[in-house]
Design a protein around this motif. Structure first.
Motif, PDB file in Angstrom:
ATOM      1  N   GLY A 200       7.132  -3.095  19.018  1.00  0.00           N
ATOM      2  CA  GLY A 200       6.233  -3.695  18.047  1.00  0.00           C
ATOM      3  C   GLY A 200       6.449  -5.196  17.963  1.00  0.00           C
ATOM      4  N   SER A 201       5.960  -5.795  16.881  1.00  0.00           N
ATOM      5  CA  SER A 201       6.045  -7.252  16.742  1.00  0.00           C
ATOM      6  C   SER A 201       6.379  -7.670  15.314  1.00  0.00           C
ATOM      7  CB  SER A 201       4.731  -7.896  17.179  1.00  0.00           C
ATOM      8  OG  SER A 201       3.630  -7.361  16.438  1.00  0.00           O
ATOM      9  N   THR A 202       7.174  -6.872  14.615  1.00  0.00           N
ATOM     10  CA  THR A 202       7.606  -7.228  13.262  1.00  0.00           C
ATOM     11  C   THR A 202       8.569  -8.403  13.314  1.00  0.00           C
ATOM     12  OG1 THR A 202       7.383  -4.936  12.501  1.00  0.00           O
ATOM     13  CG2 THR A 202       8.744  -6.406  11.162  1.00  0.00           C
ATOM     14  N   ALA A 203       8.260  -9.460  12.574  1.00  0.00           N
ATOM     15  CA  ALA A 203       9.090 -10.673  12.598  1.00  0.00           C
ATOM     16  C   ALA A 203      10.439 -10.420  11.949  1.00  0.00           C
ATOM     17  CB  ALA A 203       8.370 -11.817  11.892  1.00  0.00           C
ATOM     18  N   ALA A 204      11.510 -10.797  12.628  1.00  0.00           N
ATOM     19  CA  ALA A 204      12.862 -10.642  12.100  1.00  0.00           C
ATOM     20  C   ALA A 204      13.143 -11.702  11.040  1.00  0.00           C
ATOM     21  CB  ALA A 204      13.882 -10.752  13.228  1.00  0.00           C
ATOM     22  N   ALA A 205      14.018 -11.384  10.096  1.00  0.00           N
ATOM     23  CA  ALA A 205      14.388 -12.318   9.033  1.00  0.00           C
ATOM     24  C   ALA A 205      15.306 -13.413   9.567  1.00  0.00           C
ATOM     25  CB  ALA A 205      15.090 -11.564   7.901  1.00  0.00           C
ATOM     26  N   THR A 206      15.311 -14.531   8.895  1.00  0.00           N
ATOM     27  CA  THR A 206      16.271 -15.580   9.210  1.00  0.00           C
ATOM     28  C   THR A 206      17.682 -15.008   9.078  1.00  0.00           C
ATOM     29  OG1 THR A 206      14.834 -17.375   8.468  1.00  0.00           O
ATOM     30  CG2 THR A 206      17.196 -17.801   8.450  1.00  0.00           C
ATOM     31  N   GLY A 207      18.512 -15.252  10.086  1.00  0.00           N
ATOM     32  CA  GLY A 207      19.867 -14.725  10.088  1.00  0.00           C
ATOM     33  C   GLY A 207      20.025 -13.453  10.895  1.00  0.00           C
ATOM     34  N   ALA A 208      18.904 -12.824  11.270  1.00  0.00           N
ATOM     35  CA  ALA A 208      18.963 -11.578  12.035  1.00  0.00           C
ATOM     36  C   ALA A 208      19.275 -11.856  13.501  1.00  0.00           C
ATOM     37  CB  ALA A 208      17.633 -10.833  11.921  1.00  0.00           C
ATOM     38  N   ALA A 209      19.800 -10.846  14.187  1.00  0.00           N
ATOM     39  CA  ALA A 209      20.127 -10.974  15.601  1.00  0.00           C
ATOM     40  C   ALA A 209      18.874 -10.943  16.453  1.00  0.00           C
ATOM     41  CB  ALA A 209      21.070  -9.848  16.021  1.00  0.00           C
TER      42      ALA A 209
END
Length: 295
Positions: A200-209
């Motif tokens: 998929g294309s769910t944006a990762a949070a700031t700080g995520a790997a």
């Protein structure tokens, strides 16, 4: 899975908290999302959603407005100013400048910012890589129906040449840094970035790997940094980029960013020895009406 859930929680709280939302980031050591709130009474609402809460002075909307104001004045910025962005954790706007140019950056941006010295960013483009454009080469990003997405400067900075694997379906640079290649008949497309299957294309949070696959440095990983960042390349300014501490070098341009859970994030734009910027995937898919290939 915690990082995927954090991305969903962040979007839900962004809406629920409204003007009191002060940004969010993923705390790797604690394994949970941290959300800034400008109203102490909203702490319970954030914690009830599964996040840690921190009271901050400025809302995300206020910080984004400050960045937008700098974007509007970009043409008047001295050449020594290389970009600006919101530091969510510090709850402030940061301006990046070449070494020794702090005073000029402050003069341009005003007192209510933090200035950080850094090497000049460059778009990653050089002769010799995964697909060729005339005498230059770039990296394949993420596959879509009919082709793949990549960096816009791979088209803009190589003249009228077409990719050796097909034709340009569209591109934008500067302003943005995205493009897509319509591959020729007979080229098989796989829904993978490196060995990770795209889900998929769910944006990762700031700080995520996050990791990236590029044809120069291969598979390298790090964490997501500041989002919606403005970067002033010598060839033109690009807004809306996301910073990471992932290793990238010339020739990685266009390479795909992805999480270990298979969520596509974007394509390599450029950077320096400390930072690699990517153009977020959602904007690329929306701009060209593309459908991401998934496994």
């Amino acid at each position: 899975m915690k990082q995927e859930a954090a991305a969903t929680t962040e979007e839900a709280l962004r809406t629920a908290l409204g003007d009191t939302f002060g940004g969010a980031w993923f705390d790797m050591s604690a394994g949970r999302l941290v959300v800034g709130v400008t109203d102490v009474s909203k702490i319970a609402q954030a914690t009830a959603a599964g996040a840690s809460a921190r009271v901050v002075t400025r809302s995300a909307a206020q910080l984004d407005s400050q960045v937008a104001a700098l974007n509007a004045r970009e043409a008047s910025a001295p050449r020594s100013v290389t970009g600006w962005y919101v530091d969510t954790k510090a709850n402030e706007v940061v301006v990046t400048a070449l070494p020794g140019a702090t005073a000029a950056a402050k003069s341009f941006a005003g007192r209510d910012v933090r200035v950080v010295e850094a090497e000049a960013p460059q778009p990653f483009l050089r002769g010799g890589d995964a697909y060729t454009i005339g005498s230059s080469r770039c990296s394949v990003g993420l596959t879509v129906q009919g082709g793949f997405v990549t960096a816009g400067h791979c088209d803009a900075l190589t003249g009228s040449a077409q990719p050796n694997v097909g034709t340009w379906g569209g591109s934008s640079f500067p302003g943005n840094d995205y493009a897509w290649v319509r591959t020729r008949t007979g080229i098989a497309l796989s829904p993978q970035v490196g060995s990770v299957t795209v889900k998929g294309s769910t944006a990762a949070a700031t700080g995520a790997a996050v990791c990236k696959a590029g044809s120069t440095t291969g598979w390298t990983c790090g964490t997501v940094g500041a989002k919606n960042q403005t970067v002033r390349y010598p060839q033109g300014t690009v807004s809306g980029l996301t910073a990471t501490n992932v290793l990238c070098q010339p020739g990685d341009s266009g390479g795909g960013f992805i999480t270990n859970a298979g969520q596509g994030q974007g394509v390599v734009s450029g950077g320096n020895t400390a930072t690699c910027y990517f153009q977020p995937l959602g904007e690329i898919l929306s701009a060209f009406g593309l459908s991401l290939l998934r496994g």
